[in-house]
Every structure is written in C-alpha cells, then in structure tokens.
Design a protein around this motif. Structure first.
Motif, PDB file in Angstrom:
ATOM      1  N   ASN A  48      16.227  88.061 142.907  1.00 19.04           N
ATOM      2  CA  ASN A  48      15.197  87.032 143.110  1.00 19.04           C
ATOM      3  C   ASN A  48      15.817  85.651 143.136  1.00 19.04           C
ATOM      4  OD1 ASN A  48      13.091  88.862 143.210  1.00 19.04           O
ATOM      5  ND2 ASN A  48      12.771  88.819 140.996  1.00 19.04           N
ATOM      6  N   GLN A  49      16.876  85.479 142.349  1.00 19.65           N
ATOM      7  CA  GLN A  49      17.545  84.184 142.285  1.00 19.65           C
ATOM      8  C   GLN A  49      18.126  83.823 143.653  1.00 19.65           C
ATOM      9  OE1 GLN A  49      20.853  84.167 139.607  1.00 19.65           O
ATOM     10  NE2 GLN A  49      21.289  81.980 139.846  1.00 19.65           N
TER      11      GLN A  49
ATOM     12  N   ASP B 182      15.402  82.956 146.077  1.00 17.94           N
ATOM     13  CA  ASP B 182      14.931  81.591 145.843  1.00 17.94           C
ATOM     14  C   ASP B 182      15.870  80.575 146.489  1.00 17.94           C
ATOM     15  OD1 ASP B 182      12.717  82.420 144.461  1.00 17.94           O
ATOM     16  OD2 ASP B 182      13.607  82.147 142.472  1.00 17.94           O
TER      17      ASP B 182
ATOM     18  N   LYS C 172      15.220  80.499 150.132  1.00 19.01           N
ATOM     19  CA  LYS C 172      14.016  79.716 150.420  1.00 19.01           C
ATOM     20  C   LYS C 172      14.336  78.221 150.388  1.00 19.01           C
ATOM     21  CE  LYS C 172      10.503  82.988 148.823  1.00 19.01           C
ATOM     22  NZ  LYS C 172       9.449  83.248 147.820  1.00 19.01           N
TER      23      LYS C 172
END
Length: 210
Positions: free
Chosen positions: A11-12, A15, A18
């Motif tokens: 997820n890091q 992110d 993004k």
C-alpha cells in the motif's frame, strides 16, 4: 529472480505511485497550459493497477482511434513510457497549439501536426519522468518520441512484449484536463524488472519479492 507481480506491491508503494500521478499530472497541466496559451484545469488523477487485457476497455474500447506517443527510457533504469489520448482530444490540442482554428474531428494529421503532437507528448511524459526522477534521485533519459494514430489495441500491442516480461498487470494513470472541453489522457509507465527494484529501493521500500 521470480516473475514480477504488481499484486505484491505494498500500500505504501501504491500511495507513492498516486503521489507521482498527482505531481506529474500537475506539472504536465502547467506545461500544457503554457504550450497552448490557455488556462488548463485538471481533475485528480486516477491511478490504477489493471490486467493488461482490460487496458483497452478503460480507454473506451480496443477499437477506439487514439494517438499514442511512445518513448524509450534509459539511464539508471531502462524501460519505456507511453501517453495515449483519444483522436478527438489530440485534434483539439494540436489545433490549439498551432492556432489554425478547429478542424473536423475526423481530419487526418499531416506531418507538421504529428510533429506538434510529438511535442505535446514529449512535454507531458517529460513532466512525469522529472517527477519520478525527483522522488527517486534516479537519472532518467527519454528517447526521441514516436507517435502513432491507430486503434487503442494496435497501439498497445507495440510494448506488449515488455508487458509479457512483467506479468499481466500494468500501472495506468488517467488524467482529465479541461479548458473549454474535457480531455482524457492515459500515462503508462513500463520499467523493466530491475527498474522496478531500483524504484522501490530508492523509495526506501523493501521486503517485496520481485
């Protein structure tokens, strides 16, 4: 080294991708506004990990006619990048850039207009590359751009061999730009396997087996 699986990205890291999408798109919007001499607004970029087979559908179908600008990348990582936008959006940008007035949406692009389209792609992809370079401190050198006007499926087949190296997933950043019309553009980043490892390492993200 096992096959690269983008499903394993943390997820890091997602992110970070993004954030890259936000910064790159913001820089691209600024550069685009300067190029065409018009205020350009931008919606929040959509960053997606997709199955390769679904990419054409995301762009409105594999048979949709699009403009694709493709560049190889060298330096600290090898790979390629591609920016795609619909033919109507490409026609709008070129007409704006050249100040020739609006042509018919179905009008073919002449050599001068294709050169202008290459320059648009150069500026936009350069904005993303510069953002990635700043975030990672990696040296990224783009090649001369190539441009094609064809069905989305045909354009995407050009780097398909590289997708095959990296499994079935692809990172796609969708931007929507606005002046008096809404334009959707799609940025695709394709580092090779070692390139992904270098990006992860430079971001301080470890523990992901590629």
């Amino acid at each position: 080294m096992g096959d690269l699986s983008l499903d394993d990205l943390s997820n890091q890291y997602f992110d970070v991708l993004k954030e890259l999408g936000n910064i790159g798109a913001g820089n691209a919007t600024t550069a685009l506004a300067q190029m065409i001499g018009t205020k350009v607004d931008m919606s929040v970029p959509q960053v997606r990990l997709l199955d390769f087979k679904d990419v054409g559908d995301m762009m409105g179908g594999a048979e949709q006619i699009m403009a694709g600008i493709y560049l190889a990348v060298e330096g600290d990582i090898d790979g390629s990048i591609m920016f795609l936008l619909g033919k109507v959006a490409a026609r709008h940008l070129v007409d704006k850039l050249m100040g020739t007035g609006h042509k018919d949406d179905d009008a073919e692009f002449d050599e001068v207009e294709l050169s202008a389209l290459k320059e648009v792609g150069n500026i936009i992809t350069g904005s993303y590359l510069n953002s990635l370079s700043m975030m990672t401190n990696l040296k990224l050198v783009p090649s001369i751009p190539f441009v094609a006007i064809d069905m989305a499926g045909a354009i995407l087949s050009v780097p398909a061999i590289q997708f095959g190296m990296m499994g079935d997933k692809i990172l796609l950043i969708e931007n929507q730009f606005f002046d008096e019309v809404k334009l959707s553009g799609y940025f695709i980043m394709l580092p090779d396997v070692d390139g992904y490892k270098k990006i992860l390492s430079s971001l301080g993200i470890t523990g992901i087996e590629l």
